[in-house]
Design a protein around this motif. Structure first.
Motif, PDB file in Angstrom:
ATOM      1  N   GLY A  68       0.806  -1.217   0.000  1.00  0.00           N
ATOM      2  CA  GLY A  68       0.000   0.000   0.000  1.00  0.00           C
ATOM      3  C   GLY A  68       0.839   1.266   0.000  1.00  0.00           C
ATOM      4  O   GLY A  68       0.314   2.362  -0.206  1.00  0.00           O
ATOM      5  N   TYR A  69       2.146   1.109   0.221  1.00  0.00           N
ATOM      6  CA  TYR A  69       3.031   2.275   0.267  1.00  0.00           C
ATOM      7  C   TYR A  69       3.082   2.968  -1.095  1.00  0.00           C
ATOM      8  O   TYR A  69       3.212   2.336  -2.138  1.00  0.00           O
ATOM      9  CB  TYR A  69       4.443   1.853   0.673  1.00  0.00           C
ATOM     10  CG  TYR A  69       5.464   2.973   0.564  1.00  0.00           C
ATOM     11  CD1 TYR A  69       5.614   3.914   1.583  1.00  0.00           C
ATOM     12  CD2 TYR A  69       6.257   3.108  -0.590  1.00  0.00           C
ATOM     13  CE1 TYR A  69       6.543   4.947   1.473  1.00  0.00           C
ATOM     14  CE2 TYR A  69       7.179   4.134  -0.700  1.00  0.00           C
ATOM     15  CZ  TYR A  69       7.312   5.056   0.329  1.00  0.00           C
ATOM     16  OH  TYR A  69       8.212   6.087   0.205  1.00  0.00           O
ATOM     17  N   LYS A  70       2.999   4.297  -1.087  1.00  0.00           N
ATOM     18  CA  LYS A  70       3.187   5.117  -2.280  1.00  0.00           C
ATOM     19  C   LYS A  70       4.280   6.118  -1.968  1.00  0.00           C
ATOM     20  O   LYS A  70       4.248   6.754  -0.906  1.00  0.00           O
ATOM     21  CB  LYS A  70       1.911   5.872  -2.650  1.00  0.00           C
ATOM     22  CG  LYS A  70       0.741   5.010  -3.081  1.00  0.00           C
ATOM     23  CD  LYS A  70      -0.444   5.891  -3.441  1.00  0.00           C
ATOM     24  CE  LYS A  70      -1.651   5.070  -3.849  1.00  0.00           C
ATOM     25  NZ  LYS A  70      -2.809   5.937  -4.203  1.00  0.00           N
ATOM     26  N   GLY A  71       5.229   6.255  -2.855  1.00  0.00           N
ATOM     27  CA  GLY A  71       6.311   7.191  -2.573  1.00  0.00           C
ATOM     28  C   GLY A  71       7.175   7.473  -3.781  1.00  0.00           C
ATOM     29  O   GLY A  71       6.941   6.955  -4.882  1.00  0.00           O
ATOM     30  N   THR A  72       8.185   8.293  -3.581  1.00  0.00           N
ATOM     31  CA  THR A  72       9.115   8.697  -4.630  1.00  0.00           C
ATOM     32  C   THR A  72      10.543   8.499  -4.139  1.00  0.00           C
ATOM     33  O   THR A  72      10.844   8.751  -2.967  1.00  0.00           O
ATOM     34  CB  THR A  72       8.915  10.185  -4.988  1.00  0.00           C
ATOM     35  OG1 THR A  72       7.561  10.376  -5.413  1.00  0.00           O
ATOM     36  CG2 THR A  72       9.859  10.606  -6.098  1.00  0.00           C
ATOM     37  N   VAL A  73      11.403   8.029  -5.026  1.00  0.00           N
ATOM     38  CA  VAL A  73      12.811   7.855  -4.673  1.00  0.00           C
ATOM     39  C   VAL A  73      13.682   8.298  -5.853  1.00  0.00           C
ATOM     40  O   VAL A  73      13.353   8.035  -7.009  1.00  0.00           O
ATOM     41  CB  VAL A  73      13.131   6.388  -4.305  1.00  0.00           C
ATOM     42  CG1 VAL A  73      12.804   5.438  -5.447  1.00  0.00           C
ATOM     43  CG2 VAL A  73      14.597   6.240  -3.898  1.00  0.00           C
ATOM     44  N   GLU A  74      14.767   9.012  -5.550  1.00  0.00           N
ATOM     45  CA  GLU A  74      15.724   9.428  -6.575  1.00  0.00           C
ATOM     46  C   GLU A  74      16.902   8.475  -6.538  1.00  0.00           C
ATOM     47  O   GLU A  74      17.545   8.302  -5.507  1.00  0.00           O
ATOM     48  CB  GLU A  74      16.199  10.856  -6.321  1.00  0.00           C
ATOM     49  CG  GLU A  74      17.140  11.382  -7.389  1.00  0.00           C
ATOM     50  CD  GLU A  74      17.571  12.816  -7.136  1.00  0.00           C
ATOM     51  OE1 GLU A  74      18.725  13.012  -6.716  1.00  0.00           O
ATOM     52  OE2 GLU A  74      16.742  13.721  -7.335  1.00  0.00           O
ATOM     53  N   ILE A  75      17.172   7.850  -7.678  1.00  0.00           N
ATOM     54  CA  ILE A  75      18.212   6.823  -7.741  1.00  0.00           C
ATOM     55  C   ILE A  75      19.421   7.357  -8.504  1.00  0.00           C
ATOM     56  O   ILE A  75      19.294   7.794  -9.655  1.00  0.00           O
ATOM     57  CB  ILE A  75      17.674   5.554  -8.433  1.00  0.00           C
ATOM     58  CG1 ILE A  75      16.436   5.042  -7.699  1.00  0.00           C
ATOM     59  CG2 ILE A  75      18.742   4.477  -8.471  1.00  0.00           C
ATOM     60  CD1 ILE A  75      15.766   3.884  -8.386  1.00  0.00           C
ATOM     61  N   PRO A  76      20.606   7.321  -7.899  1.00  0.00           N
ATOM     62  CA  PRO A  76      21.822   7.787  -8.591  1.00  0.00           C
ATOM     63  C   PRO A  76      22.201   6.813  -9.703  1.00  0.00           C
ATOM     64  O   PRO A  76      21.783   5.645  -9.689  1.00  0.00           O
ATOM     65  CB  PRO A  76      22.865   7.801  -7.474  1.00  0.00           C
ATOM     66  CG  PRO A  76      22.394   6.771  -6.506  1.00  0.00           C
ATOM     67  CD  PRO A  76      20.895   6.858  -6.532  1.00  0.00           C
ATOM     68  N   PRO A  77      23.003   7.256 -10.673  1.00  0.00           N
ATOM     69  CA  PRO A  77      23.367   6.417 -11.826  1.00  0.00           C
ATOM     70  C   PRO A  77      23.921   5.041 -11.454  1.00  0.00           C
ATOM     71  O   PRO A  77      23.559   4.040 -12.073  1.00  0.00           O
ATOM     72  CB  PRO A  77      24.425   7.257 -12.554  1.00  0.00           C
ATOM     73  CG  PRO A  77      24.082   8.654 -12.196  1.00  0.00           C
ATOM     74  CD  PRO A  77      23.600   8.601 -10.774  1.00  0.00           C
ATOM     75  N   GLU A  78      24.788   4.997 -10.420  1.00  0.00           N
ATOM     76  CA  GLU A  78      25.420   3.718 -10.078  1.00  0.00           C
ATOM     77  C   GLU A  78      24.427   2.680  -9.551  1.00  0.00           C
ATOM     78  O   GLU A  78      24.723   1.479  -9.526  1.00  0.00           O
ATOM     79  CB  GLU A  78      26.551   3.924  -9.067  1.00  0.00           C
ATOM     80  CG  GLU A  78      26.115   4.446  -7.714  1.00  0.00           C
ATOM     81  CD  GLU A  78      26.087   5.954  -7.623  1.00  0.00           C
ATOM     82  OE1 GLU A  78      26.083   6.473  -6.492  1.00  0.00           O
ATOM     83  OE2 GLU A  78      26.060   6.620  -8.688  1.00  0.00           O
TER      84      GLU A  78
END
Length: 255
Positions: A68-78
Motif C-alpha cells: 500500500g506504500y506510495k512514494g518517490t525515490v531518486e536513484i543515482p546512476p550507479e
C-alpha cells in the motif's frame, strides 16, 4: 514489511531530473508522453526482492516498506543504469548492417545492443552504453500486493521472465500445471525465458515437476484461421493487381 525473497506487485513511473518521463507501467501515461511501445506489456509488474528483477536503487527503497506504500525515490546512476563509460563505443563498417542505419537507432551487434551515435562516410560509431547511463532516475511507485500463494508466484515468474500472462496455474500435489495460450511457442522471448522461470519456480516453491500445457479453443482457433485466410487472399489480390499494372506498363512501352 517487504524483505528479501518476497514476491510483490507494483506500479511505477520513472522520470529524469527535469521531469521527462522515460518509463511507466501506465499505458495512458506512456501514450500521453510519447513513449508508448505497442510491443510492450503495460500494467503492474512483478518482482522478487533480492533477485535483481528491478533496479538496485528501487529495490533498496522498497525494502522495509509495507503493502500500500506510495512514494518517490531518486536513484543515482550507479544504482540505476550505471555510470556513462566513454570507452563503450565501437566503430563498424556500414556493410555490417542489413539496412542503412540512422543516427539514434538501436542496433544489435553480436550479443550487444547499442545506439548509432555517428555515421562518418562508411563507418558507423555505435555507443553500447545504456541510453540512460549516467543519469539520475526518479521513481514514483506504489506497492500493490505481496504474493503468498504458490500459484500466484508461478504466474508472476512467467511474467517476469517471458512477458507472458499465463492463462491458469494448478497445483496437484508436487506438480504445477501451467496453462498457456496456443501461440506462445511462436514467441522467442517465451521460448528463452521459460527456462529461467522454471528454475526460479523450483527455488521459490515446493513444486517438484512443472507441466506447460497449451490450450486450443475452437472458436478462437477458427476465428484466427479465418483472419489468416483473409490476409492471404488480400496479399494474393494485391500481388495480382501488381502484375496487371506491370503488364499494362510493358504494353505501353511496346506501343
Amino acid at each position: 514489511m517487504i524483505s528479501d525473497g518476497d514476491f510483490i506487485r507494483l506500479s511505477y513511473t520513472a522520470k529524469l531530473e527535469d521531469g521527462t518521463i522515460v518509463d511507466t507501467t501506465d499505458e495512458e501515461v506512456a501514450k500521453e508522453h510519447g513513449i508508448y511501445n505497442e510491443n510492450a506489456r503495460y500494467g503492474d509488474i512483478y518482482a522478487v526482492i533480492g533477485k535483481g528483477h528491478i533496479l538496485p536503487g528501487l529495490e533498496e527503497d522498497i525494502k522495509g516498506k509495507e503493502v500500500g506504500y506510495k512514494g518517490t525515490v531518486e536513484i543515482p546512476p550507479e544504482k540505476a543504469f550505471g555510470e556513462y563509460n566513454p570507452e563503450l563505443k565501437d566503430t563498424f563498417s556500414i556493410n555490417r548492417f542489413k539496412e542503412r542505419p540512422e543516427i539514434g537507432q538501436r542496433v544489435r551487434i553480436g550479443d550487444r545492443i547499442g545506439t548509432v551515435e555517428r555515421i562518418v562516410g562508411r563507418r558507423v560509431i555505435v555507443d553500447f552504453n545504456h541510453p540512460l547511463a549516467g543519469k539520475k532516475i526518479v521513481f514514483e511507485y506504489e506497492i500493490k500486493e505481496k504474493l503468498e500463494k504458490p500459484e500466484d508466484k508461478i504466474k508472476a515468474l512467467f511474467v517476469i521472465h517471458t512477458g507472458i500472462d499465463v492463462k491458469d496455474v494448478k497445483i496437484e500435489g508436487e506438480k504445477a500445471i501451467v496453462e498457456v495460450s496456443s501461440d506462445v511457442y511462436l514467441n522467442q522471448l517465451f521460448l528463452i525465458g521459460r527456462y529461467r522461470a522454471v528454475k526460479e519456480i523450483f527455488e521459490a516453491t515446493d513444486v517438484k515437476e512443472i507441466e506447460i500445457v497449451e490450450r486450443f479453443e475452437r472458436e478462437q482457433e477458427l476465428l484466427k484461421l479465418g483472419e489468416e485466410l483473409k490476409e492471404t487472399e488480400k496479399e494474393a489480390s494485391e500481388e495480382k493487381e501488381g502484375s496487371r499494372s506491370e503488364e499494362k506498363e510493358e504494353s505501353k512501352e511496346e506501343a
